[in-house]
Scaffold this motif. Structure first.
Motif, short mmCIF file in Angstrom:
data_model
loop_
_atom_site.label_atom_id
_atom_site.label_comp_id
_atom_site.label_asym_id
_atom_site.label_seq_id
_atom_site.Cartn_x
_atom_site.Cartn_y
_atom_site.Cartn_z
N GLN A 151 -14.09 60.94 68.67
CA GLN A 151 -12.93 61.87 68.46
C GLN A 151 -13.05 62.15 66.91
OE1 GLN A 151 -11.17 63.35 71.13
NE2 GLN A 151 -12.18 62.12 72.41
N VAL A 152 -13.28 63.33 66.71
CA VAL A 152 -13.33 64.20 65.24
C VAL A 152 -11.78 64.21 64.76
CG1 VAL A 152 -13.92 65.77 63.59
CG2 VAL A 152 -15.45 65.17 65.59
N CYS A 153 -10.98 64.47 65.77
CA CYS A 153 -9.58 64.71 65.32
C CYS A 153 -8.83 63.48 64.69
CB CYS A 153 -8.68 65.48 66.42
SG CYS A 153 -7.18 65.63 65.88
N PHE A 154 -9.34 62.44 65.46
CA PHE A 154 -8.62 61.10 65.25
C PHE A 154 -8.89 60.89 63.97
CE2 PHE A 154 -9.37 56.43 65.52
CZ PHE A 154 -7.92 56.10 65.38
N ARG A 155 -10.23 60.90 63.58
CA ARG A 155 -10.66 60.50 62.10
C ARG A 155 -10.07 61.28 61.00
NH1 ARG A 155 -15.33 59.89 65.60
NH2 ARG A 155 -16.56 57.89 64.93
N LEU A 156 -9.69 62.48 61.36
CA LEU A 156 -8.99 63.38 60.28
C LEU A 156 -7.83 63.12 60.22
CD1 LEU A 156 -10.32 67.11 61.44
CD2 LEU A 156 -10.85 65.79 59.44
N TYR A 157 -7.02 62.72 61.12
CA TYR A 157 -5.61 62.24 61.32
C TYR A 157 -5.73 61.01 60.58
CZ TYR A 157 -2.11 59.73 64.10
OH TYR A 157 -1.04 58.61 64.50
N THR A 158 -6.63 59.90 60.74
CA THR A 158 -6.41 58.74 60.01
C THR A 158 -7.01 58.83 58.80
OG1 THR A 158 -7.27 57.55 62.31
CG2 THR A 158 -7.41 56.34 60.25
N ALA A 159 -7.96 59.51 58.31
CA ALA A 159 -8.32 59.67 57.02
C ALA A 159 -7.02 60.47 56.18
CB ALA A 159 -9.56 60.62 56.84
N ALA A 160 -6.47 61.28 56.83
CA ALA A 160 -5.34 61.98 56.10
C ALA A 160 -4.39 60.88 55.83
CB ALA A 160 -4.91 63.26 56.80
N ARG A 161 -3.74 60.32 56.83
CA ARG A 161 -2.87 59.22 56.78
C ARG A 161 -3.08 58.03 55.54
NH1 ARG A 161 -1.79 55.60 59.90
NH2 ARG A 161 -3.54 55.79 61.28
N LEU A 162 -4.22 57.44 55.67
CA LEU A 162 -4.74 56.62 54.86
C LEU A 162 -4.73 56.81 53.60
CD1 LEU A 162 -7.08 54.52 57.02
CD2 LEU A 162 -4.70 54.06 56.71
N THR A 163 -5.30 58.36 53.20
CA THR A 163 -5.71 58.81 51.86
C THR A 163 -3.92 59.11 51.22
OG1 THR A 163 -7.33 60.04 52.54
CG2 THR A 163 -6.60 60.73 50.22
N MET A 164 -3.53 59.84 51.93
CA MET A 164 -2.00 59.89 51.51
C MET A 164 -1.35 58.41 51.05
SD MET A 164 -0.53 62.78 54.27
CE MET A 164 1.25 62.45 54.26
N GLY A 165 -1.65 57.28 51.92
CA GLY A 165 -1.07 56.21 51.49
C GLY A 165 -1.66 55.56 50.24
N ALA A 166 -3.08 56.14 49.84
CA ALA A 166 -3.50 55.69 48.66
C ALA A 166 -2.83 56.36 47.53
CB ALA A 166 -5.03 56.03 48.65
N TYR A 167 -2.12 57.28 47.61
CA TYR A 167 -1.26 57.93 46.55
C TYR A 167 -0.09 57.26 46.36
CZ TYR A 167 -3.84 62.27 46.36
OH TYR A 167 -5.04 63.09 45.71
N HIS A 168 0.51 56.61 47.18
CA HIS A 168 1.58 56.06 47.12
C HIS A 168 1.84 55.07 45.79
CE1 HIS A 168 3.87 55.91 51.15
NE2 HIS A 168 4.76 55.89 50.08
N PRO A 169 0.79 54.25 45.14
CA PRO A 169 1.25 53.38 43.84
C PRO A 169 1.10 54.63 42.73
CG PRO A 169 -0.91 52.90 45.12
CD PRO A 169 -0.30 53.91 46.00
N TYR A 170 0.73 55.67 42.91
CA TYR A 170 0.67 56.70 41.76
C TYR A 170 2.14 57.42 41.89
CZ TYR A 170 -3.86 55.04 41.21
OH TYR A 170 -5.01 54.08 41.28
N LEU A 171 2.66 57.64 43.21
CA LEU A 171 3.84 58.82 43.32
C LEU A 171 5.03 58.03 43.48
CD1 LEU A 171 2.40 61.16 46.15
CD2 LEU A 171 2.31 61.62 43.73
N ASP A 172 5.18 56.76 43.98
CA ASP A 172 6.34 56.24 43.87
C ASP A 172 6.86 56.15 42.28
OD1 ASP A 172 6.33 55.68 46.48
OD2 ASP A 172 5.64 53.57 46.46
#
Lengths: 150, 150
Positions: free
Chosen positions: A11-32
């Motif tokens: 599933q490509v969509c599952f990868r997009l969905y996961t990559a988007a979620r995890l990348t957003m997570g990587a912003y947390h330390p900078y946005l918090d």
DNA sequence: TAATTTTGCATCGTGAACGATATAAATCGA
DNA sequence: TCGATTTATATCGTTCACGATGCAAAATTA
């Protein structure tokens, strides 16, 4: 083979969905520290590029519905980053304007993109490979966007 | 040039986020008749591959937290797709099992992946180009996943 | 074995996303 | 010009996503 295509790994969509979620997570330390969520950060990017925009323009640039953006802006008004004023020519419009606090935050956010790049590169090497996805993602988005208006 | 990198058009994550949202939207016409949301569809994919799994295994395969998956499963139990039973060896575990309805749905869902592919290809051409993103997305996900455990 | 720590899941609160619906202002058409 | 339609937001309800916390069962260690 009958159900091969229903496998998660295909599933490509599952990868997009996961990559988007995890990348957003990587912003947390900078946005918090700035008190921003990722979608709020996107709104700030839009406003830093051009201040004083109606809700609709912001939603359109982010490819979001106004009923997603409105409450988002209401929360951002509460935290003092923006103001929302009645439109002058068209009084249905709500014009979104950065406050002093919102304008000043740009300086603090300046290094976030390079921090993120550095972090991603550190973890799986090639920045170029990731950049190569951009035209494909843009085509995909463009195609799906047109599908929406049918 | 000072704030060049803060421009929306230079953001990879924004593209991932948008592509994921829109792709999930493209599933709607196919999932609505089945009464599934996209995350619920992902759970079904996992269970169709292997029935009778504890909550933790499902969450792990989808890279989601259990506090996301638990309420999702509760809703799916309500709609009669799955059952959740106490684990036998380890009674902390909740084993998720497909119901008859859940098993039968596989046959109805069989053609969804090819329908989606067809739709995406129709709209912006190259399936190959999209498939080429897979290894890069996998590396990205892998890297971000490791970052999580630190 | 008793005390401590870890693990598996659930609950709660907050913030998206979005379909459906509402409302007022602007625009259009007869 | 007046009624009908469109447009710009807002509100509501449902479902994720996830941090924080709680709790009981298992595993570890003293």
């Amino acid at each position: 083979m009958k159900y091969e295509q229903l496998k998660l790994e295909n599933q490509v969509c599952f990868r997009l969905y996961t990559a988007a979620r995890l990348t957003m997570g990587a912003y947390h330390p900078y946005l918090d520290p700035l008190g921003l969520t990722y979608p709020q950060y996107l709104v700030m990017l839009v406003l830093w590029e051009q201040d004083k925009q109606p809700v609709n323009d912001i939603a359109h640039k982010l490819l979001l519905e106004t009923n997603t953006v409105t409450p988002l802006l209401q929360r951002m008004e509460k935290t003092g980053l923006i103001k929302r004023t009645q439109g002058k020519e068209d009084s249905r419009q709500r014009i979104v304007t950065l406050t002093k606090k919102g304008i000043e935050m740009r300086e603090q956010a300046k290094h976030i993109p390079e921090c993120l790049s550095a972090e991603i590169i550190k973890n799986e090497g090639s920045a170029e490979e990731i950049m190569q996805m951009i035209p494909t993602l843009d085509k995909l988005i463009q195609g799906l966007k047109q599908q929406l208006n049918k």
